[in-house]
Scaffold this active site. Sequence first.
Site, short mmCIF file in Angstrom:
data_model
loop_
_atom_site.label_atom_id
_atom_site.label_comp_id
_atom_site.label_asym_id
_atom_site.label_seq_id
_atom_site.Cartn_x
_atom_site.Cartn_y
_atom_site.Cartn_z
CG ASN A 42 -0.87 -0.32 2.55
OD1 ASN A 42 -0.22 -1.23 3.07
ND2 ASN A 42 -0.71 0.72 3.22
CG ASP A 43 -0.17 4.20 2.93
OD1 ASP A 43 -1.01 3.44 2.27
OD2 ASP A 43 -0.10 4.68 3.92
NE ARG A 165 -3.34 5.77 10.16
CZ ARG A 165 -4.49 5.48 10.92
NH1 ARG A 165 -4.41 5.27 11.94
NH2 ARG A 165 -5.48 5.37 10.18
CG ASP A 166 0.07 7.89 8.04
OD1 ASP A 166 0.60 6.81 8.45
OD2 ASP A 166 -0.86 8.08 7.61
CD GLU A 221 -5.42 6.70 6.91
OE1 GLU A 221 -5.80 6.39 5.63
OE2 GLU A 221 -5.61 5.85 7.53
CD1 TRP A 305 -7.12 2.47 2.70
CD2 TRP A 305 -6.40 0.49 3.13
NE1 TRP A 305 -5.77 2.25 3.20
CE2 TRP A 305 -5.37 1.18 3.42
CE3 TRP A 305 -6.34 -1.14 3.17
CZ2 TRP A 305 -4.13 0.67 4.10
CZ3 TRP A 305 -5.33 -1.65 3.93
CH2 TRP A 305 -4.23 -0.70 3.95
#
Length: 495
Positions: A42-43, A165-166, A221, A305
């Site tokens: 993913n990312d 996060r991130d 996000e 997702w």
Amino acid sequence: MTATFLKIPIIFLLYLLGAHGQEVKDRYYPRYHLAPPIGWMNDPNGFCVYNNEYHLFYQHNPNSSLTSTLVHWGHAKSPDLVSWEHLPIAMYPDQSYDAGGVFSGSALVENDTMHIYYTGNVILEGQTPDHTNRQAYAISTDGVTFTKYAGNPIIPGDDRQPNFRDPKVWKHEDTYYMVLGNSYNNDSLGRILLYSSTDKVNWIEVSILDQSNGSLGYMWECPDFFELDGKYVLLFSPQGVAAQGDKYKNLYQTGYILGDFDYSTLKFTPTSEFKELDHGHDVYATQTLLDNRGRRIVIAWFDMWDQNYPERYDGFTGIMTLPRELKLSSDGTIIQKPVEEMSRAEGRNLIPGRGRRGSSRTYTLRNKAGEIKVRADASNNLKLYIESGSVRVTLSYDATNGQVTLDRGGTDGVRRTEWKPSGQLKWRIFVDASSIELFCGEGEVTFSSRFFPDGPITVRLGQLSRAEHVSVHEIVRTVPHGGQDHERWHVCVGG
Ligand code: FRU
């Protein structure tokens, strides 16, 4: 400090012995977009230039293409953003603060050292909330092996606000800054926090850059914050934004707010609404990089997702978009262009551009990959079909309403947005085994959507469409297919 280095050969060996019991099939596997050698992606993470090479990490589950559970940091590098080489997994979920997944983050390169900031996910089995996020730090002095900091987590977080996060980190003058995505007010509103540090390890919260007023979702996000052509761009991926007509039709969005920012007050003053970066089905969790040539380049997860695309049964899930250079137009739209190095992957010009009037000719892409260029009079409608067996993606331009539509068929197949070309209609379309990226005009409107062909891919204009120029270029393979890569790793591990 914990050395993760020793674990690498054992886990690689398991890979090579076919711990997954699965071969990566080629039919949907991209030829020139980065994808995981096997398993889940993913990312994009840690996008940086190190020793004159581009490094890209990504959320990766090497053990399954069906789920992202217990993500690692996968790793690849490229001399030119076009040819990619897979490298050993950079980080494993092997510490108390990241045992639930080495989540997304970024890299800052200073004095030949890669400084990595990421989120450690902690699963709190049977509790409410059932997880929490911590910010962690790691370094690499060779660009291949990574050492997690003994004092982790560097930002412990607040268990009452588990979604935090991130980290995206950059340096301005003598200070380091970090943006973090967060959900507050009992997980009901998204926002972006700004932290600062003078030593890269001790961080304090200094401001809230922006927050949802309720209409922009419950969680933000993958934030990114940078200057572009005189404005500041807050780029992020909000979750929980309701669809409005043709807008926000994906499960989650990725977009930007423009504004002004003052380093002395650390206040961001928005001057625009939230705008989607791309209008297709599959762009999420972007990350940008400022390269040595001063280019701001974005890359995104070319998936979303819960899509459960059929590639998941072929041994891999997830690819990256093409890296795109960003510019800001005078009307406040971000313009995206595939990096110019993409021309290095161009093979033969299969169909030289020339006047075509309602031609019914069908062009077959070589190896399911190519770039199609179209130029036409913008006062007429236009349709282009990209087809494979029973699968069809229709790209259309409606001159009367000034709109572009991508329709990949099936449930929720249509994505549409306004586009009023200044001058001619110009399209660049990149097709790669299971993906389509359409760049309209100078890149002021883009659509990125996955599709899953049934065999060879063909391209044709609609019967009533007239184009002044249609050309089809072959694009050669620049990303090793998963199976081939196992060979390469074998050499790499054995050597
Ligand atoms: C975005 C995201 C991030 C998180 C990562 C986990 O797609 O949910 O917020 O760090 O994926 O894989």
